[in-house]
Every structure is written in structure tokens, then in C-alpha cells.
Write a protein that holds these residues in place. Structure first.
Motif, PDB file in Angstrom:
ATOM      1  N   GLY A 181      -0.365   5.572   2.288  1.00 61.00           N
ATOM      2  CA  GLY A 181      -0.359   4.121   2.150  1.00 61.00           C
ATOM      3  C   GLY A 181      -0.465   3.410   3.480  1.00 61.00           C
ATOM      4  N   PHE A 216      -7.038  -1.113  -5.058  1.00 68.80           N
ATOM      5  CA  PHE A 216      -5.691  -0.863  -5.571  1.00 68.80           C
ATOM      6  C   PHE A 216      -5.444  -1.565  -6.907  1.00 68.80           C
ATOM      7  CE2 PHE A 216      -5.019   0.605  -1.311  1.00 68.80           C
ATOM      8  CZ  PHE A 216      -3.899   1.432  -1.350  1.00 68.80           C
ATOM      9  N   SER A 230      -9.027  -6.486   4.470  1.00 65.23           N
ATOM     10  CA  SER A 230      -7.835  -6.321   3.630  1.00 65.23           C
ATOM     11  C   SER A 230      -8.090  -6.741   2.188  1.00 65.23           C
ATOM     12  CB  SER A 230      -6.675  -7.129   4.219  1.00 65.23           C
ATOM     13  OG  SER A 230      -7.013  -8.500   4.343  1.00 65.23           O
ATOM     14  N   PHE A 250      -4.050   3.500   4.758  1.00 63.90           N
ATOM     15  CA  PHE A 250      -4.885   2.473   4.122  1.00 63.90           C
ATOM     16  C   PHE A 250      -4.588   1.095   4.704  1.00 63.90           C
ATOM     17  CE2 PHE A 250      -4.724   5.521   0.361  1.00 63.90           C
ATOM     18  CZ  PHE A 250      -5.979   6.041   0.631  1.00 63.90           C
ATOM     19  N   ALA A 251      -3.311   0.803   4.939  1.00 65.03           N
ATOM     20  CA  ALA A 251      -2.960  -0.487   5.527  1.00 65.03           C
ATOM     21  C   ALA A 251      -3.520  -0.622   6.939  1.00 65.03           C
ATOM     22  CB  ALA A 251      -1.437  -0.659   5.540  1.00 65.03           C
ATOM     23  N   CYS A 306       0.826  -1.210   0.000  1.00 63.99           N
ATOM     24  CA  CYS A 306       0.000   0.000   0.000  1.00 63.99           C
ATOM     25  C   CYS A 306       0.859   1.259   0.000  1.00 63.99           C
ATOM     26  CB  CYS A 306      -0.922   0.003   1.226  1.00 63.99           C
ATOM     27  SG  CYS A 306      -2.222  -1.250   1.181  1.00 63.99           S
TER      28      CYS A 306
END
Length: 483
Positions: A332, A352, A345, A335-336, A222
Motif C-alpha cells: 500500500g 482501488f 493520485s 502505491f501511495a 492505500c
């Protein structure tokens, strides 16, 4: 004179400040007024997202000269002028984002704090004592720690210009707090097996330590996937904006609503997405755990969307500010964080899709099969002011058999354009392996802002496809609500 005009800071309309600032204050004060709304912390999160937008909108141009004096500046490679532009201004957005998330903590746990404060008094009356949600606080604080580490590592990358092969594992370090808290709370490591494979593997498979490897790789992907798909004005921040909006829309489907409705899907794959239903709890179907997970996701995504929208105003063509690696790392990692902590997930990875395609396409250059220049940005023609596909040359060594095979396959698919040596017949040049160069190769030369719009349109189409796959096709291989 025209160049100076092009780089002059964009005007900041005061009407936004005078209208949005009071609106943000109202959203922050409303949860404190009785009777409190159904989801008071969500009101506060929306108020902080407005402050995040205003903060990045006004702080980025105000701090630009300070960054230039600190030698955090660069030249726009796709312009004819050499005027320095402040770099690493993602640090401003990341600092503001984390600060607002810290200020949000009392709102997120206000109900628990009140109940815990009154627990002793109610215990004397024979009532049940409510415990403070230490687990939820640990999850929230570990997420903040991961974002702080991502900010630090991203800024170090901006300052010391770490090479690609060395920066790829950096997000694993930032994800350690998430993984430790997940392990300490005995987080599930079971995955649901798709229906066609259950005759062989059963319904559940316990991955054990491999699940933690998967989560660390998720944070790495990510973070770096946004950073890899960069090089033109507005590219990095626009990706973050579209993905954040997609995640927010997905979260809203799981919140309690006072009404129910159905979203039809094409091709008659399923009956559509049903929102509402039992207890009017959206797609959570009355599950308090699912509602809390998606509220957690919204608490992080709304302020992120705010800072990205504010920065996008200054990073749009022609850019007055560059985000650097810091903004890519923080976005990133955010988002993770929500993908791991809110347990969706697989759905996150669907958002993505363009980044996955770009990463797979870039692998031959990232891992040394094909020469990888320092900058893989498109080539700019000053006369036409158009962008053309940039190229990589095999100068020092001949392409290996594997590299030639991969490039010929990509060429057959229309993803690259190859140049062959007339004497040996071997590949001497190839267009750089990025999705931006694929756009220019397939659609023809175009202006930089037009290429950014094509990228945004691709990201939006990827999100629409993700929703269709998640809520349409997923029912063919999974039973129930598997995220």
C-alpha cells in the motif's frame, strides 16, 4: 496423511531458476554495454523485477521454518487441520523489495553520475556544467525511507496485534518523509477544478495545507484498504498484483515509443487513447517531466510485482505462507509513493475501486456502529468445505437508530442479510460488512479458491473501469491531461 500432503511445500521448478536468472543478469548488464539502450535504467528495473520474483519464490519456503521457530505462526481459520503455517512472511518480501530498490540506485542515476564526473573536464573546454539531480535523489531516498518505516510498523502490527482503530493512522507516520521532501521542493498544492464548477471556483484552487492532509490520507487508505479486504488465501497479494499490473500498464502509455497507435474506447465517448504522436513520446506528448515521473513509477512497481508474484505461488489455496500485515503495509505504501511522487493520485484511486467499495461498506463496523468481531472472515463448513457469510451479533447493546437505518439501507441494496428479534422486532444479527460476504450472499456458498478468483475478477473489472473512466469519461469534466 492428506493434510500433510496439502501443506507440503509446493515444488519449485528448476527450469525457472536456470532460465530467468541468466535473463535477469542480461537485463542488468545490457545498460553497461555500448551503445546503451534508450532507457537503460528501465532495463535494470526489469532485471531486478525478475530477481525479486525468484527471490521471493525461493526464500519464502526456505525461511518458513525459521518463522515458525520464532513463534511467528498461525492456524488457517478456514481449514480443518491445525498444522502451524508461518506468518508475517511479508517481511521476507518487503526486505527483498527494499534491498533491490537500494541496489537499483546506481542504475537510476548512472547518467547523472557520469555527467557530473565529467563536468569539470568539460568546463575547461567551455561547455555547460550539468548539475547532479539532488531533487530526484531526495525523492527516491524519501520514498525508500517511507517503505522502510511501513515495513517496521507492519511487522510491529504483526507481533503486537494492534487493534483496527489504532492501526488506521499508522501509515501517516510512514508518509512523513514523502510530505517533507514534497514541501521542501515547493511541490504544487493547486488542483484543477472540473469544468462544470469553474464558473464558481475558477480554473485552479490552491488547497495549501489541506493538500498535505489529502496525501497523508491517501497513504493511509492505500495501506489499510488492502489489509481490510483479507481473510482468505491469496486475497491480499492478488489485490497487489492486479493493482501493480494496472499501474504498470498506465505508466507504459506515457513512455517514448518508436510508433504511434490508437486504442478505441466503447460508447464512442472520445476518439480513444492515442499513444505515440509528437516526438513519439507516448501520452506524454514530448514532455520529459511526464516521462521521468512514469519511469520513476515503473522503477518501484516492477520489483513490487515480482515479489508479489513469487509470494502468491506460496499463498495460493491451500496457503503454505501468510503475508501478515507487513506485506499489506509495504504494498500500500508503494502505491501511495508512486501516486504522490509521480503526480497521478486520482488515477491511482481509480484502481482501488473494489477497495473503496469495501471500505465504505465496512465503515459501520470499523467505527463502532455495528459490532466488529476480531475476524470477519467468511464461515467455513467442514462438511461441505464451502464458505458461507459470517455474522455479527448485537449482544451487549441494542442497535442505535443510525445503525438500524444504515443496515436496512444495505439490506435493501442486497449487501447484507439481517436477522430480527421476534419479540422486539429489532435487528439481532447481520452478515459482516465485507465485500467477500457480499459475494457469498449474492453468488451463494463457494470454495475458498473460487472466492479468491471472484475477488481477482472483480479487481480486474475495476481496473478496466478505471481505464475507461480515466481515458474516456474524464474528458467530459476536465480539459487537457489532468491526472
Amino acid at each position: 496423511m492428506a493434510q500433510d500432503q496439502a501443506l507440503r511445500p509446493r515444488p519449485l521448478p528448476r527450469v525457472l531458476l536456470f532460465t530467468l536468472a541468466p535473463t535477469a543478469v542480461w537485463f542488468l548488464v545490457r545498460p553497461l554495454i555500448e551503445p546503451a539502450p534508450a532507457l537503460p535504467a528501465l532495463y535494470a528495473a526489469f532485471g531486478f523485477s525478475i530477481l525479486a520474483f525468484l527471490g521471493s519464490l525461493y526464500l519464502v519456503p526456505a525461511l518458513g521454518p525459521t518463522f515458525i521457530r520464532a513463534n511467528l505462526k498461525g492456524r488457517d481459520l478456514l481449514k480443518t487441520y491445525d498444522t502451524p503455517i508461518p506468518e508475517s512472511q511479508g517481511l521476507v518480501c518487503a526486505s527483498l523489495y527494499i534491498l533491490l530498490l537500494i541496489l537499483f540506485i546506481p542504475y537510476a542515476f548512472s547518467e547523472s553520475i557520469t555527467n557530473h564526473h565529467d563536468a569539470a573536464r568539460r568546463a575547461h573546454e567551455g561547455l555547460v556544467v550539468n548539475e547532479f539531480p539532488h531533487h530526484q535523489l531526495a525523492v527516491y531516498l524519501s520514498s525508500l525511507l517511507s517503505l522502510l518505516m511501513a515495513t517496521m510498523l507492519g511487522f510491529l502490527d504483526d507481533v503486537f496485534d494492534i487493534r483496527w482503530r489504532h492501526k488506521l493512522p499508522i501509515p501517516i507516520i510512514a508518509s512523513i518523509p514523502l510530505l517533507i521532501v514534497y514541501y521542501s521542493e515547493r511541490g504544487a498544492t493547486d488542483v484543477v477544478v472540473p469544468i462544470p464548477l469553474r464558473w464558481l471556483l475558477g480554473t485552479l484552487v490552491n488547497l495549501g495545507p489541506l493538500y498535505y492532509v489529502y496525501m497523508s490520507l491517501l497513504s493511509t487508505f492505500c495501506t489499510n484498504s488492502i489489509n481490510i479486504l483479507a481473510g482468505i488465501n491469496g486475497s491480499e497479494v492478488s489485490q497487489a498484483v492486479v493493482i501493480a499490473v494496472s499501474v504498470i500498464l498506465n505508466d507504459l502509455l506515457f513512455l517514448p515509443w518508436a510508433f504511434g497507435f490508437r486504442i478505441p474506447l466503447p460508447l464512442h465517448v472520445t476518439e480513444g487513447v492515442k499513444v505515440g504522436g509528437v516526438w513519439s513520446a507516448g501520452m506524454a506528448y514530448g514532455s520529459r517531466i511526464l516521462v521521468e515521473r512514469h519511469l520513476f513509477s515503473l522503477y518501484f512497481m516492477l520489483p513490487l510485482l515480482g515479489v508479489c508474484l513469487g509470494f502468491m505461488y506460496h499463498n495460493w489455496y491451500p496457503a503454505r505462507a501468510f503475508p501478515g500485515d507487513t506485506l499489506c503495509y509495504v504494498a500500500g505504501m508503494a502505491f501511495a509513493v508512486v501516486g504522490i511522487q509521480a503526480h497521478y493520485s486520482k488515477t491511482l484511486l481509480l484502481f482501488f475501486l473494489p477497495q473503496i467499495f469495501n471500505f465504505v461498506l465496512s465503515c459501520p463496523q470499523l467505527f463502532g456502529l455495528v459490532p466488529c468481531p476480531r475476524h470477519r472472515v467468511p464461515r467455513y463448513d467442514p462438511e461441505t468445505q464451502l464458505l458461507y457469510p459470517s455474522r455479527a451479533e448485537f449482544k451487549e447493546k441494542r442497535p442505535s437508530a443510525l445503525a438500524s437505518l444504515v443496515l436496512r439501507v444495505f439490506s435493501a441494496l442486497g449487501l447484507v442479510e439481517l436477522t430480527f428479534d421476534e419479540r422486539t422486532g429489532e435487528i439481532s444479527q447481520t452478515t459482516n460488512l465485507t465485500i467477500l460476504n457480499v459475494f457469498l450472499l449474492r453468488l451463494g456458498p463457494m470454495r475458498e479458491d473460487s472466492l479468491t478468483r471472484v475477488l481477482i475478477a472483480t479487481q480486474v473489472c475495476g481496473s478496466l473501469m478505471a481505464f475507461f473512466v480515466r481515458y474516456g469519461l474524464a474528458g467530459l469534466v476536465y480539459d487537457g491531461n489532468r491526472r
